[in-house]
Each structure stands twice: as C-alpha cells, then as structure tokens.
Design a protein around this motif. Sequence first.
Motif, PDB file in Angstrom:
ATOM      1  N   ASP A  52      -3.007 -14.840 114.121  1.00  0.00           N
ATOM      2  CA  ASP A  52      -2.896 -15.839 115.189  1.00  0.00           C
ATOM      3  C   ASP A  52      -2.145 -15.281 116.394  1.00  0.00           C
ATOM      4  O   ASP A  52      -2.392 -15.699 117.532  1.00  0.00           O
ATOM      5  N   ASP A  53      -1.266 -14.307 116.172  1.00  0.00           N
ATOM      6  CA  ASP A  53      -0.655 -13.609 117.315  1.00  0.00           C
ATOM      7  C   ASP A  53      -1.735 -12.881 118.112  1.00  0.00           C
ATOM      8  O   ASP A  53      -1.680 -12.835 119.346  1.00  0.00           O
ATOM      9  N   THR A  86       6.191 -15.564 119.447  1.00  0.00           N
ATOM     10  CA  THR A  86       5.317 -16.090 118.388  1.00  0.00           C
ATOM     11  C   THR A  86       5.609 -15.408 117.048  1.00  0.00           C
ATOM     12  O   THR A  86       4.770 -15.417 116.153  1.00  0.00           O
ATOM     13  N   ASN A 120       6.648 -23.900 105.691  1.00  0.00           N
ATOM     14  CA  ASN A 120       5.543 -23.224 105.010  1.00  0.00           C
ATOM     15  C   ASN A 120       6.059 -22.066 104.151  1.00  0.00           C
ATOM     16  O   ASN A 120       5.503 -21.754 103.117  1.00  0.00           O
ATOM     17  N   HIS A 157      -1.725 -21.029 114.732  1.00  0.00           N
ATOM     18  CA  HIS A 157      -0.437 -21.436 115.281  1.00  0.00           C
ATOM     19  C   HIS A 157      -0.143 -20.888 116.684  1.00  0.00           C
ATOM     20  O   HIS A 157       0.173 -21.643 117.608  1.00  0.00           O
ATOM     21  N   ASP A 158      -0.192 -19.560 116.809  1.00  0.00           N
ATOM     22  CA  ASP A 158       0.502 -18.909 117.926  1.00  0.00           C
ATOM     23  C   ASP A 158      -0.077 -19.151 119.323  1.00  0.00           C
ATOM     24  O   ASP A 158       0.699 -19.265 120.284  1.00  0.00           O
ATOM     25  N   GLU A 196       9.864 -22.980 108.274  1.00  0.00           N
ATOM     26  CA  GLU A 196       8.658 -22.301 108.768  1.00  0.00           C
ATOM     27  C   GLU A 196       8.953 -20.802 108.870  1.00  0.00           C
ATOM     28  O   GLU A 196      10.083 -20.410 109.170  1.00  0.00           O
ATOM     29  N   PHE A 197       7.947 -19.954 108.721  1.00  0.00           N
ATOM     30  CA  PHE A 197       8.154 -18.508 108.588  1.00  0.00           C
ATOM     31  C   PHE A 197       8.979 -17.894 109.730  1.00  0.00           C
ATOM     32  O   PHE A 197       9.930 -17.138 109.480  1.00  0.00           O
ATOM     33  N   ASN A 198       8.633 -18.145 110.989  1.00  0.00           N
ATOM     34  CA  ASN A 198       9.300 -17.443 112.099  1.00  0.00           C
ATOM     35  C   ASN A 198      10.788 -17.764 112.168  1.00  0.00           C
ATOM     36  O   ASN A 198      11.598 -16.896 112.514  1.00  0.00           O
ATOM     37  N   ASN A 244       5.357 -10.644 110.490  1.00  0.00           N
ATOM     38  CA  ASN A 244       4.223 -10.737 109.570  1.00  0.00           C
ATOM     39  C   ASN A 244       4.017  -9.427 108.805  1.00  0.00           C
ATOM     40  O   ASN A 244       3.574  -9.430 107.657  1.00  0.00           O
ATOM     41  N   HIS A 264      -1.417 -12.354 105.955  1.00  0.00           N
ATOM     42  CA  HIS A 264      -2.023 -11.482 106.973  1.00  0.00           C
ATOM     43  C   HIS A 264      -2.447 -10.119 106.421  1.00  0.00           C
ATOM     44  O   HIS A 264      -2.956  -9.292 107.183  1.00  0.00           O
TER      45      HIS A 264
HETATM   46  C1  BDR Z   1       3.883 -18.316 111.947  1.00  0.00           C
HETATM   47  O1  BDR Z   1       4.131 -17.316 110.962  1.00  0.00           O
HETATM   48  C2  BDR Z   1       3.172 -16.299 111.037  1.00  0.00           C
HETATM   49  O2  BDR Z   1       2.560 -16.114 109.802  1.00  0.00           O
HETATM   50  C3  BDR Z   1       2.173 -16.692 112.100  1.00  0.00           C
HETATM   51  O3  BDR Z   1       1.805 -15.574 112.876  1.00  0.00           O
HETATM   52  C4  BDR Z   1       2.893 -17.730 112.927  1.00  0.00           C
HETATM   53  O4  BDR Z   1       3.584 -17.149 114.013  1.00  0.00           O
HETATM   54  C5  BDR Z   1       3.433 -19.594 111.273  1.00  0.00           C
HETATM   55  O5  BDR Z   1       4.395 -20.031 110.381  1.00  0.00           O
END
Ligand code: BDR
Length: 308
Positions: free
Chosen positions: A15-16, A121, A154, A236-237, A160-162, A38, A80
């Motif tokens: 998504d980036d 992102t 997530n 997402h990004d 959330e991951f970031n 990622n 990814h």
């Molecule tokens: C975010 O985490 C990454 O896996 C994606 O690129 C996005 O930026 C979503 O949680």
Amino acid sequence: MPRPRIVLDCDPGHDDAVAIVVAAHTTELLGITTVGGNASLEHTTYNACVLRDLLGLDAEVHAGAARPLVAAPQHAAAVHGESGLDGADLPEPSRGPDGADAVGFIVETCRRHDDVWLVPTGPLTNIALALRAAPDLADHVAGISLMGGGTFGNRTPTAEFNIWADPEAAAMVFDSGLPLVMSGLDVTHTFLATPDRIDTVTALEGRLAGVLADLFRFFSGTYVARHDRIDGAPVHDPLAVLALSRPELFERVRRHVAVETRGELTRGMTVVDQRTLVDRPAPNCDLVVAVDADAAWQVVVDAIAASP
Ligand code: BDR
Ligand code: CA
C-alpha cells in the motif's frame, strides 16, 4: 486546487507503493524517505527506488532509520512477504538511493519551502528524529498527514502496525503540537482492494499497471487468508496522501489523540478521546472518519493509467 507539496516517508510495502503512485499523480512530490517497517530498511529503500523508476520520477530517495527509537525492529512478512513487495516481478532499479540521511533531507526540504506536508505511511521514527534534530521544524512544516492508529488494532487487539512498531516516535509526533491528519484503520478498512477493483487495474495497459495488479493480488491474498472474512486488503497508505490532495473525498472530525507507550495490552494504541465532556483535552488531530471509497479508487486507477 494547487497540488500540496509533500515528502512521503514510507516503508514499501504494497500500500506504500500505491501511496507513491498516488503522490506522483496528485501532489508535488519533493522526495521519498524510507524507514524500516514492513520489511528491513534495505528492502524498503530498494522498493522505493523500483517504484521511482516505474513511475519515471526524478524525486530523490533517501534512506532513514533502520530501527525504531526504543523497540526492537519487527517486520510484517506475513502481510507483505520478506521483500516487503512480494508477488510481482520487479525490475531492478536503475539507481540506488540519493542519500542515507532521511532526517537531514526532511529538515532541509521543510526549511527550504515552508509549506511542506510530511506524509508518513510507516513507523514514525524518521519524523520523530527530524522533530528532535530541528525544533524549528514546527515553524516550517504545513503539517503531518499520517497513516496509522485507529480505535482498534491489527498487530495487537489495540495497536495498529505503524504505531505499534515505534510507539515512542508516534508519541512524539502526536505530542508535537503540529497540525495532524490521521487516517487510521477505522477509515482504511472501508477502502478495500476488492476483486472487482483489482480487475480495473488488470484491465489497464503498461508495465506499472501489470506490476500493481500483481501486487494488489498478493496483498489481498494475504489479507483474505489471514481473516475470518474480508473482501480484500485495506489499501491503507494512499489515504494519507489523498486526505491532502483530494480532501473533498473525506470526512474528518477534530479529536485529541494520545499514544500509549506503556500498557501491557495497549502499547502502541492510539487513544482517541471521544468524550463530549466540556472538560477534556483540546483536540490535536484531524481524525479521518470516512472516505468516498469508489471515488478514491478511481483516483488510484487514474494515477496508474497516467503513468508511463
Ligand atoms: C500499515 O501497516 C503496514 O502493513 C501498511 O503498509 C500500512 O502502512 C497498516 O497497519
Ligand atoms: Ca506502510
């Protein structure tokens, strides 16, 4: 509307990669900086250089932080792939990054222009380091439009991951006092790469379209396989880019958002203050709560179609 000037700080990432494509088409993209997230920094930087070539861009690419401020580096291979961009046959980049000092590039670029939006992102490590290296950045940047957080998680039930990947950096960003726009999971999970939408990319001609169709198929494949039920991967990004370049497609509300850095179950959580009490902290963030997903997808398709 004039194109917003941005520096895209990313960890491609499927998504980036879409965010880079959309940024090339709808913004004045001053440069791309990379961060470990990622995948390793080596992979995310390589992937950014691949995308630059596929798009025929001359924007500079600068590598940044390989690891979070405090936390141990952790990647997202389950989503990814090991390379960060598994699923497509990627051409080797014609050239590598222009530098390995993303923080210096961010600071200099913001000082030079005075109206730059930073669009992270990935984990917020580079942005936090830039804020620490140059306290005057606050006088120069237009703001920060980021993908991250949400009222659910997530990577953990709450995170959330970031944000989870570098909570200390995220806390610095949310506490910075800069104008913030947050596109979190609540909105990105309404913007899915469904099979029908992927078909619209498959139908396009050109090398970039072929690569992106393969990337979307892989990305949606991992999401579908890993969830009870989901119709495709949340893309997402690019929403962090489109929130600036196509603001008419979004609904936002003003909220106070803080990042939890300590809780055993909540480290990396974005705590969104939804109270209506008069006595609550002043909002520090534009929280993106809705997107016109069909219209946003059309921008993605147009961006791919417009590329060489
Ligand atoms: C975010 O985490 C990454 O896996 C994606 O690129 C996005 O930026 C979503 O949680
Ligand atoms: Ca990302």
